[in-house]
Motif scaffolding. Structure first.
Motif, mmCIF file in Angstrom:
data_model
loop_
_atom_site.group_PDB
_atom_site.id
_atom_site.type_symbol
_atom_site.label_atom_id
_atom_site.label_comp_id
_atom_site.label_asym_id
_atom_site.label_seq_id
_atom_site.Cartn_x
_atom_site.Cartn_y
_atom_site.Cartn_z
ATOM 1 N N GLU A 308 84.688 54.291 23.546
ATOM 2 C CA GLU A 308 85.285 54.710 22.277
ATOM 3 C C GLU A 308 84.349 54.378 21.106
ATOM 4 O OE1 GLU A 308 88.992 52.703 22.210
ATOM 5 O OE2 GLU A 308 90.034 54.181 23.475
ATOM 6 N N LEU A 309 83.752 53.166 21.154
ATOM 7 C CA LEU A 309 82.791 52.781 20.114
ATOM 8 C C LEU A 309 81.552 53.670 20.157
ATOM 9 C CD1 LEU A 309 83.009 48.876 20.406
ATOM 10 C CD2 LEU A 309 83.860 50.302 18.524
ATOM 11 N N GLU A 314 78.364 58.183 17.865
ATOM 12 C CA GLU A 314 77.768 59.498 18.033
ATOM 13 C C GLU A 314 78.273 60.464 16.972
ATOM 14 O OE1 GLU A 314 75.429 60.804 20.498
ATOM 15 O OE2 GLU A 314 75.080 58.637 20.375
ATOM 16 N N ARG A 315 79.537 60.388 16.677
ATOM 17 C CA ARG A 315 80.113 61.279 15.661
ATOM 18 C C ARG A 315 79.557 60.973 14.275
ATOM 19 N NH1 ARG A 315 86.526 61.446 17.429
ATOM 20 N NH2 ARG A 315 86.280 62.960 19.151
ATOM 21 N N SER A 316 79.377 59.665 13.973
ATOM 22 C CA SER A 316 78.827 59.293 12.663
ATOM 23 C C SER A 316 77.388 59.772 12.509
ATOM 24 C CB SER A 316 78.905 57.776 12.475
ATOM 25 O OG SER A 316 78.097 57.096 13.418
#
Length: 319
Positions: A308-309, A314-316
């Protein structure tokens, strides 16, 4: 007036009077006779199957080389022929080995004695199928009950001999099964042949053939023949068998009169817990990241949190 008392004398028979002790002993001794295979018929409703497997092939070769080393047991019939009690596989091997006669021990046995001896002699085999146990246990249990109800001069009634134990209890002790297990196997006699074959395959393990375990099979035995036929058609079309929980559900709906083809289909096509796709990883690949005493649940939770982290990171970076 004094009452008279009857005195019973065991008078010798004519045979005893006009024969020697040696002749009487010889008459009692079991004789081994060579009997034509064609004169021996199968035991009625013989529950044990004869399979042409590796063990049978070895037996055929042995009979070809050495003959039948252990005589079969037969009983005489009124028409002069004989009925096989113990030795169906040896007779079949003899036929394949092109033998015309087989050594036999001839015994005068009652129907009940014959059934019990037939079952007991076959239960010594290493691999016994559930269907074989089912019908064999039922046949022997019925014979034991008949013996107890109609004893002869040489037989001690089951109830007395067992000090209050039931026929099912003594049968369980003899075959090494609990009473409940005996009951489960006998329930299988209520299955249609097609479903019973799937239960047998839980032992045979034939490739490309489905299996049904004993517990779910017992539940399915309470379905009507028509319901079992519908179930088998669904098993064939969907290539799956019911779990124990699904079998219990099928039985309950059958007892409530709510089981039909559509309901059977909906139950069998439910996703089972053991059919859910799972991901597994060798523990040695990740054990250096965890304490030695970490449980599988702790490892799984930690990996999920780490993923999850990672996903958030990755999204950031994508923004």
């Amino acid at each position: 007036m004094a009452k008279g008392r009857e005195i019973n004398f065991n008078l010798p028979s004519a045979d005893d009077l006009f024969s020697t002790q040696e002749e009487r002993d010889e008459a009692k001794r079991e004789m081994i006779m060579e009997i034509s295979i064609e004169e021996i018929c199968d035991f009625p409703n013989h529950p044990f199957k004869i399979r042409m497997d590796e063990e049978m092939a070895n037996l055929v070769e042995s009979v070809k080389q050495y003959g039948v080393l252990s005589p079969v047991i037969v009983r005489p019939k009124d028409d002069g022929s004989y009925e096989m009690i113990a030795g169906h596989r040896r007779r079949y091997a003899s036929e394949l080995a092109e033998k015309t006669e087989i050594p036999c021990i001839v015994r005068n046995l009652s129907d009940e004695e014959s059934t019990i001896l037939m079952v007991d002699s076959n239960l010594q085999r290493e691999k016994i199928l559930p269907s074989e146990k089912a019908f064999a246990y039922k046949m022997k249990l019925d014979a034991m009950k008949r013996q107890a109800g109609r004893p002869n001069k040489n037989y001690v009634p089951v109830a007395q001999d067992l000090r209050g134990k039931t026929s099912r209890q003594i049968l369980g002790e003899q075959v090494g099964e609990s009473q409940d297990q005996i009951r489960r196997f006998i329930r299988l006699t209520n299955l249609i042949p097609e479903l019973l074959e799937l239960v047998d395959n839980s032992v045979l393990k034939e490739k490309d053939k489905l299996q049904i375990a004993l517990r779910p099979a017992v539940e399915l035995s309470y379905l009507s023949e028509e319901e079992q036929s519908d179930l088998y058609e669904t098993i064939e079309s969907e290539d799956c068998t019911p779990s124990h929980a699904q079998a219990i559900k099928l039985r309950k709906l059958s007892e409530e009169g709510r089981l039909d083809e559509n309901v059977i289909f909906s139950i069998l096509t439910e996703e089972k817990g053991n059919q859910k796709e799972q991901f597994r990883m060798p523990r040695e690949r990740i054990q250096k990241y965890f304490p030695p005493k970490a449980t599988e649940k702790q490892i799984e939770d930690t990996i999920v949190k780490a993923l999850e982290l990672y996903r958030k990171r990755e999204r950031s970076l994508e923004r």
